[in-house]
Design a protein around this motif. Sequence first.
Motif, PDB file in Angstrom:
ATOM      1  N   ARG A 160      12.992   2.602   0.341  1.00  0.00           N
ATOM      2  CA  ARG A 160      14.117   2.607  -0.416  1.00  0.00           C
ATOM      3  C   ARG A 160      15.383   2.042   0.166  1.00  0.00           C
ATOM      4  O   ARG A 160      16.193   1.587  -0.378  1.00  0.00           O
ATOM      5  CB  ARG A 160      14.251   4.220  -0.962  1.00  0.00           C
ATOM      6  CG  ARG A 160      15.169   4.648  -1.942  1.00  0.00           C
ATOM      7  CD  ARG A 160      14.932   4.311  -3.247  1.00  0.00           C
ATOM      8  NE  ARG A 160      15.846   3.653  -3.722  1.00  0.00           N
ATOM      9  CZ  ARG A 160      15.677   3.076  -5.109  1.00  0.00           C
ATOM     10  NH1 ARG A 160      14.560   3.163  -5.915  1.00  0.00           N
ATOM     11  NH2 ARG A 160      16.605   2.423  -5.638  1.00  0.00           N
ATOM     12  N   LEU A 161      15.393   2.443   1.289  1.00  0.00           N
ATOM     13  CA  LEU A 161      16.777   1.971   2.107  1.00  0.00           C
ATOM     14  C   LEU A 161      16.690   0.657   2.020  1.00  0.00           C
ATOM     15  O   LEU A 161      17.696  -0.202   1.932  1.00  0.00           O
ATOM     16  CB  LEU A 161      16.716   2.643   3.436  1.00  0.00           C
ATOM     17  CG  LEU A 161      17.087   4.166   3.451  1.00  0.00           C
ATOM     18  CD1 LEU A 161      16.966   4.539   4.900  1.00  0.00           C
ATOM     19  CD2 LEU A 161      18.619   4.501   3.204  1.00  0.00           C
ATOM     20  N   ALA A 162      15.502   0.003   2.592  1.00  0.00           N
ATOM     21  CA  ALA A 162      15.452  -1.497   2.650  1.00  0.00           C
ATOM     22  C   ALA A 162      15.964  -2.019   1.150  1.00  0.00           C
ATOM     23  O   ALA A 162      16.581  -3.150   1.079  1.00  0.00           O
ATOM     24  CB  ALA A 162      14.110  -2.140   2.974  1.00  0.00           C
ATOM     25  N   TYR A 163      15.324  -1.531  -0.020  1.00  0.00           N
ATOM     26  CA  TYR A 163      15.700  -2.028  -1.367  1.00  0.00           C
ATOM     27  C   TYR A 163      17.353  -1.921  -1.604  1.00  0.00           C
ATOM     28  O   TYR A 163      17.856  -2.937  -2.321  1.00  0.00           O
ATOM     29  CB  TYR A 163      14.763  -1.464  -2.192  1.00  0.00           C
ATOM     30  CG  TYR A 163      14.977  -1.890  -3.831  1.00  0.00           C
ATOM     31  CD1 TYR A 163      14.697  -2.877  -4.339  1.00  0.00           C
ATOM     32  CD2 TYR A 163      16.154  -1.213  -4.602  1.00  0.00           C
ATOM     33  CE1 TYR A 163      14.847  -3.838  -5.402  1.00  0.00           C
ATOM     34  CE2 TYR A 163      16.027  -1.659  -5.907  1.00  0.00           C
ATOM     35  CZ  TYR A 163      15.691  -2.946  -6.153  1.00  0.00           C
ATOM     36  OH  TYR A 163      15.949  -3.275  -7.618  1.00  0.00           O
ATOM     37  N   PHE A 174       0.626  -1.388   0.044  1.00  0.00           N
ATOM     38  CA  PHE A 174      -0.149  -0.064   0.031  1.00  0.00           C
ATOM     39  C   PHE A 174       0.963   1.241  -0.090  1.00  0.00           C
ATOM     40  O   PHE A 174       0.483   2.203   0.662  1.00  0.00           O
ATOM     41  CB  PHE A 174      -0.849  -0.068   1.180  1.00  0.00           C
ATOM     42  CG  PHE A 174      -2.000  -1.221   0.946  1.00  0.00           C
ATOM     43  CD1 PHE A 174      -3.065  -1.219   0.468  1.00  0.00           C
ATOM     44  CD2 PHE A 174      -1.663  -2.259   2.100  1.00  0.00           C
ATOM     45  CE1 PHE A 174      -3.933  -2.280   0.296  1.00  0.00           C
ATOM     46  CE2 PHE A 174      -2.630  -3.263   1.968  1.00  0.00           C
ATOM     47  CZ  PHE A 174      -3.666  -3.456   1.344  1.00  0.00           C
ATOM     48  N   ASN A 175       1.892   1.126  -0.627  1.00  0.00           N
ATOM     49  CA  ASN A 175       2.838   2.394  -0.624  1.00  0.00           C
ATOM     50  C   ASN A 175       2.488   3.158  -1.661  1.00  0.00           C
ATOM     51  O   ASN A 175       2.334   2.901  -2.962  1.00  0.00           O
ATOM     52  CB  ASN A 175       4.225   1.833  -0.911  1.00  0.00           C
ATOM     53  CG  ASN A 175       5.305   3.049  -1.063  1.00  0.00           C
ATOM     54  OD1 ASN A 175       5.086   4.128  -0.794  1.00  0.00           O
ATOM     55  ND2 ASN A 175       6.217   2.822  -2.426  1.00  0.00           N
ATOM     56  N   THR A 176       2.165   4.575  -1.467  1.00  0.00           N
ATOM     57  CA  THR A 176       1.684   5.600  -2.427  1.00  0.00           C
ATOM     58  C   THR A 176       2.812   6.298  -2.748  1.00  0.00           C
ATOM     59  O   THR A 176       2.553   7.473  -3.547  1.00  0.00           O
ATOM     60  CB  THR A 176       0.541   6.213  -1.767  1.00  0.00           C
ATOM     61  OG1 THR A 176       0.857   7.056  -0.563  1.00  0.00           O
ATOM     62  CG2 THR A 176      -0.538   5.545  -1.533  1.00  0.00           C
ATOM     63  N   GLN A 177       3.991   6.209  -2.113  1.00  0.00           N
ATOM     64  CA  GLN A 177       5.008   7.176  -2.493  1.00  0.00           C
ATOM     65  C   GLN A 177       6.163   6.616  -3.412  1.00  0.00           C
ATOM     66  O   GLN A 177       7.006   7.474  -3.932  1.00  0.00           O
ATOM     67  CB  GLN A 177       5.858   7.535  -1.167  1.00  0.00           C
ATOM     68  CG  GLN A 177       4.933   8.427  -0.312  1.00  0.00           C
ATOM     69  CD  GLN A 177       5.475   8.662   1.044  1.00  0.00           C
ATOM     70  OE1 GLN A 177       5.818   7.696   1.846  1.00  0.00           O
ATOM     71  NE2 GLN A 177       6.283   9.970   1.321  1.00  0.00           N
ATOM     72  N   GLY A 178       5.849   5.421  -3.774  1.00  0.00           N
ATOM     73  CA  GLY A 178       7.025   4.791  -4.855  1.00  0.00           C
ATOM     74  C   GLY A 178       8.383   4.933  -4.362  1.00  0.00           C
ATOM     75  O   GLY A 178       8.533   4.577  -3.025  1.00  0.00           O
TER      76      GLY A 178
END
Length: 355
Positions: A255-258, A244-248
């Motif tokens: 982003r940090l996790a990726y 349910f991420n809406t910020q992409g």
Amino acid sequence: MLTAQQQDGTQICTLHYSREQLRTRRTEQFYCRDCQAAVTLKIGRKNIPHFAHKSVHCHQFSSERESPTHLAGKAALYSFFQQHCHDVQLEMYIQQIAQRPDVLIDQTYAIEFQCSTIPLSFIEQRTDGYISANYIPIWILHAKHTALGWNVLSLTQFEQYFFQDAHAYPYLLLFQPEQQMFYYYTSCIQVSKTKFLCYVQQIPLQAQTFPFYTPAAIPLAIYLETIDTQRQHRERYLEHSRRFNTQGVHHRILRLAYDHFGGVAYTPFYIGVYIPNAFCFNMHPFDWQLLFVVWRKLHRHAHYDEFQQWSQLAMFTPIQYQVLEQYEQILQTPNLASLSYEQLFTYIHCEIVAQ
């Protein structure tokens, strides 16, 4: 309020009279002991007889009208303390700080039975006022969750403010006047920003002691039984964050996790674990712990103040520094990545929680 002043200056408390006796005094004039404004004696069929200002508020205070629950709780607590203490005063105005606790005990304890949510700044102001006048404030919340045993409870930031410490596990002291029952939300283990795995206990009013009973620490075996619940809530949060991420790509945590782990699903299991008092960050444990792990990876010898600037979190309080030190202790556990959930949680309980 349950007390008022008569025309000759003497005080009257509705708890000392029957309804029939009070009805015979309805034509008398009564006044607020604090602001001296006229008050009305109210004798309904359900609520405890009490006095109410003819205007909306007491001129001396900005408090709201008292609810039936608050009146009943205050009356029950007053009766309880009369049985356990020597000098018990109801609604006594403390001129030095212009405050009126629900019950004042032995000129030492200021008891407040809090039923409604009000700004924390007001709670802090009243607490500081009592302390400045050498009183020990004791806040008792109204119990809403009464199912006994282990429960996952949603606790607002307002409710979290009243956590007390017992063996590194926070707990809440609450009262249910309708049931004449004290409740304890004990061994509160944070599993999300506002959800806590709590063990709910009850103590009948007549069985309670003063000073109040303090919950015992849960043993390691019981603590390990919570592993599955903690893990399930962690996984549920990560799945919700991903779906349910809406910020992409602008979502900093994802982003940090990726970038550092290939995605939230691949983050180490020691990110998002229970740390005593970590609720002080007012965010999900996974979020601040991921920030900390990544920052430590990039800046191994930097100070926590630099972490605060890098993470863009608010200025740290002393308790937050302590939480960071405890989490760093976990990160320095030998062979951390190869530990099982049970081994890690055993280490946390023995080396941090039980210390």
